[in-house]
Design an enzyme around this catalytic site. Structure first.
Site, PDB file in Angstrom:
ATOM      1  N   GLU A 281      41.665  41.125  59.014  1.00  0.00           N
ATOM      2  CA  GLU A 281      41.457  41.456  57.601  1.00  0.00           C
ATOM      3  C   GLU A 281      42.556  40.874  56.721  1.00  0.00           C
ATOM      4  OE1 GLU A 281      40.897  45.774  57.722  1.00  0.00           O
ATOM      5  OE2 GLU A 281      38.770  45.466  58.142  1.00  0.00           O
ATOM      6  N   ASP A 360      34.032  50.317  63.483  1.00  0.00           N
ATOM      7  CA  ASP A 360      35.109  50.824  62.630  1.00  0.00           C
ATOM      8  C   ASP A 360      34.938  52.313  62.333  1.00  0.00           C
ATOM      9  OD1 ASP A 360      37.369  50.744  61.113  1.00  0.00           O
ATOM     10  OD2 ASP A 360      36.462  49.767  59.385  1.00  0.00           O
ATOM     11  N   GLU A 388      37.701  58.507  56.956  1.00  0.00           N
ATOM     12  CA  GLU A 388      37.234  57.440  56.074  1.00  0.00           C
ATOM     13  C   GLU A 388      35.711  57.386  55.982  1.00  0.00           C
ATOM     14  OE1 GLU A 388      38.694  53.607  57.220  1.00  0.00           O
ATOM     15  OE2 GLU A 388      37.502  52.543  55.725  1.00  0.00           O
TER      16      GLU A 388
HETATM   17  C1  GCU Z   1      39.252  49.864  58.221  1.00  0.00           C
HETATM   18  C2  GCU Z   1      39.782  50.408  56.922  1.00  0.00           C
HETATM   19  C3  GCU Z   1      40.977  49.656  56.448  1.00  0.00           C
HETATM   20  C4  GCU Z   1      42.009  49.524  57.555  1.00  0.00           C
HETATM   21  C5  GCU Z   1      41.371  48.938  58.788  1.00  0.00           C
HETATM   22  C6  GCU Z   1      42.284  48.894  60.003  1.00  0.00           C
HETATM   23  O1  GCU Z   1      38.641  48.637  58.026  1.00  0.00           O
HETATM   24  O2  GCU Z   1      38.764  50.385  55.947  1.00  0.00           O
HETATM   25  O3  GCU Z   1      41.507  50.330  55.334  1.00  0.00           O
HETATM   26  O4  GCU Z   1      43.066  48.739  57.159  1.00  0.00           O
HETATM   27  O5  GCU Z   1      40.263  49.710  59.164  1.00  0.00           O
HETATM   28  O6  GCU Z   1      42.056  49.684  60.908  1.00  0.00           O
HETATM   29  O7  GCU Z   1      43.191  48.087  60.052  1.00  0.00           O
END
Ligand code: GCU
Length: 671
Positions: A281, A360, A388
């Site tokens: 990400e 996730d 979440e």
């Molecule tokens: C999810 C979440 C993110 C977080 C990511 C992770 O995608 O929405 O906010 O950073 O998990 O586990 O790194």
């Protein structure tokens, strides 16, 4: 000197350590043998309880000659039969004994006595050894030091601001952090990572010129047997060290990490280690240099090894810039495809931290196939206490049963039920359980007061992954509401025990996942991520819904499992209903093992889910005379929101699928 018990500010909830939970201990005569920081913690606890309830505590040697003790807490260093965190507890001749060879063991033994309550002091009790099944029992805080413009202070945080950081730096008053450490020790947690895995610029500096702030937090947590960890950016040699590369095989980079790490240990001698989100990400990682994730992790492991530290390398690596038109890329496959070929290459002090499911933290996912496929690698399972995707601590969703299913899953088959033996469980295979914390500076710690049960359960499951989660729920209730009348105990049990399945019923059906509003992930949006680059699709059309992940006609994900699961998941005939749409694209008319069609299942569960929330809300309302007003009001208010949201989920999901399929509800309800 006994360490004083942390003092909670006015209005802060004592959670599962209210003074009354210490009454049985506090009315007894206790002798403590041994010395060391954590022994002082133990002494402080007993002294505090005795001051409240009239008991007596002595240290050996002390003034207690001739006193007959009800409880002896003894440290016997060098006892070869007990590890550092283990203890033996027994009772004979009217005296309960807790013996440990390490100080942490003594502290855990003390909290065991608190959990037992009066039972600790009645009858005889055979000597029993207690040892944590998992060595690593950790909470990861996704806390930013500075408030992030999009994510706020705590990323995916639903409990206010950070416990650790305020106004861009570590809090000056760490009494609340001490109280947090105490709560965590009481449920068995022994490690905390104090900052977000997405390491922004300010937070990156915690590693170097701001390490003293981390050291202050570590000082506050240490008396409770908790080691402090730090999330670091893989690009630290560039952003902090001024190098032009972060290549893990470059000697200058390795030297930089070795030096930086030595300085961390100079400030925090018992520092736990690093947590790293790399090539994930948008975070930097070894791919930029054509290196593997084993190269990346091992470089940090080498820097930490001389000091006894560990690197937690996260396996959450996938393409978040996928083209939704591309049906061959499957995000669910990613962790396995990236990491399983590296099995055996990770250093001994590297732990691969694997999310419990392949996507996730959805309300329903299969167990990640990575957890059964890397016998040559130290693994930790990562779960999300912060809700979440499960109601964001506005909805009641006790996740104990889900986590327990994950930990009891046997990647090579077999069930945990009576009779049938099987292969190892995930709990046997993993050395650690890591939860993303659901705590903030909220007076109830977790926003929703009942979400405290998630935090408690996760710690206890890490200690004993095969524990019955409902027993742990009972424990949490007994501690949090001491001397609760049976109606309260029953009511709490009722609103919590089935809440995960209730949440599942009114949200995304049959394992398909997501359908949440993009960005913040709260509330329904069936197509919210359908045409996005994030790889989370349901593929609903007029005929059916679900993702074909079979080996025969789909993405091949099902084949990442060993037998029997690869076969079980491969065919809709054998795939469990609750995961059917995760593994297969099915017509709306397909008849489930339950006997219902897919579409009727969607309608029915959504009506049921809302009805269950209505019922839970009523149950909670009926407890008004038994729960303190602030807690009752907070939960009652959240039930209103949960009900509103559940109805919205029901109506959007049902309308969406009615419009897509044209199939009417068999019961003629208005959709
Ligand atoms: C999810 C979440 C993110 C977080 C990511 C992770 O995608 O929405 O906010 O950073 O998990 O586990 O790194």
């Amino acid at each position: 000197m006994p360490l004083p018990v942390p003092v909670l500010a006015e209005g802060v909830d004592p959670a599962w350590l209210p003074p009354a939970a210490f009454r049985p201990l506090g009315t007894r005569r206790t002798l403590i043998r041994g010395s060391g920081l954590l022994v002082e913690t133990v002494h402080g606890e007993v002294a505090d309880a005795c001051a409240r309830f009239g008991g007596r505590v002595d240290r050996d040697p002390g003034p207690g000659a001739g006193v007959s003790y009800d409880l002896v807490l003894e440290l016997e260093p060098g006892r070869g039969d007990l590890g550092d965190e283990e203890f033996v507890c027994g009772r004979e001749n009217g005296c309960t004994t807790v013996s440990a060879s390490g100080q942490s063991g003594l502290l855990y033994g003390l909290f065991h006595v608190v959990r037992l309550g009066e039972d600790a002091f009645s009858g005889d009790r055979a000597r029993e050894v207690h040892r944590p099944a998992l060595a690593l029992r950790m909470l990861d805080h996704w806390d930013n030091v500075a408030v992030h413009p999009v994510m706020g202070q705590v990323e995916r945080g639903y409990s206010g601001g950070s416990l650790f950081w305020e106004d861009g730096r570590a809090r000056g008053d760490l009494e609340r952090v001490r109280a947090y450490g105490r709560l965590l020790a009481a449920c068995g947690i022994n490690a905390v990572a104090v900052n977000n895995v997405n390491v922004h610029r300010t937070e990156a500096r915690l590693l170097t010129d701001r390490i003293s702030e981390v050291a202050a937090l570590a000082d506050a947590l240490r008396p409770y047997g908790i080691r402090t960890h730090l999330s670091v950016t893989f690009a630290a040699p560039i952003v902090l060290g001024g190098l032009e590369t972060a290549d893990p095989l470059d000697a200058r980079v390795r030297e930089w990490w070795a030096r930086a790490t030595a300085e961390v240990y100079a400030a925090i001698p018992d520092f736990g280690g690093y947590v790293v989100k790399a090539d994930s990400e948008g975070q930097p990682g070894p791919f930029a240099y054509g290196r593997s994730h084993a190269d990346g992790a091992n470089m940090l492991a080498a820097a930490l090894a001389p000091h006894g530290g560990t690197v937690h390398w996260r396996a959450f690596v996938y393409n978040h810039r996928q083209d939704w038109r591309d049906r061959t890329t499957d995000r669910a496959r990613a962790a396995y495809d990236h990491f399983v070929p590296l099995d055996g290459e990770f250093a001994d002090n590297a732990v691969l931290q694997v999310k419990h499911g392949p996507m996730d933290f959805q309300v329903r996912e299969p167990v990640s196939p990575v957890l059964g496929a890397m016998p040559g690698t130290r693994l930790a399972v990562e779960v999300q206490a912060t809700q979440e995707y499960t109601g964001q601590q506005r909805h009641v969703c006790w996740l104990g049963p889900m986590w327990s299913e994950v930990l009891r899953f046997r990647p090579e088959g077999g069930t945990s039920g009576a009779g049938r033996a099987g292969g190892a469980t995930v709990g046997d295979l993993a050395g650690g359980l890591v939860a993303v914390s659901n705590v903030g500076d909220d007076p109830f710690w977790t926003g929703h007061p009942l979400a405290q049960a998630n935090l408690y359960t996760v710690g206890r499951l890490a200690w004993q992954p095969d524990a019955d989660p409902h027993r742990l729920l009972d424990e949490w209730i007994a501690l949090t509401f001491p001397a609760a009348p049976p109606r309260l105990v029953a009511g709490l049990h009722k609103v919590l025990k089935g809440s995960w399945r209730t949440y599942e019923k009114y949200t995304a059906p049959l394992g398909v996942g997501f359908m949440v509003q993009p960005g913040h992930h709260y509330g329904p949006s069936v197509d919210g991520y359908e045409y996005s680059p994030w790889g989370t699709y349901h593929f609903a059309d007029r005929d059916g819904i679900g993702v074909d992940r079979s080996a025969a006609t789909g993405t091949g994900y099902a084949a990442q499992y060993a037998k029997p699961w690869s076969e079980v998941y491969e065919s809709p005939d054998t795939c469990p209903d609750e995961l059917l749409l995760f593994f297969h694209h099915m017509s709306y008319g397909h008849i489930l093992r339950s006997g219902k069609t897919v579409i009727q299942h969607i309608y029915d569960t959504h009506f049921e889910g809302v009805a269950e929330v209505e019922e839970a809300r009523e149950t909670w309302a009926s407890l008004v005379d038994l729960v303190d007003p602030a807690r009752h009001a907070r939960v009652a208010e959240r039930y209103e929101e949960q009900l509103r949201s559940a109805r919205e989920w029901r109506d959007q999901v049902n309308s969406y699928f009615f419009r897509k399929s044209g199939v009417a509800d068999a019961h003629g309800r208005r959709i």
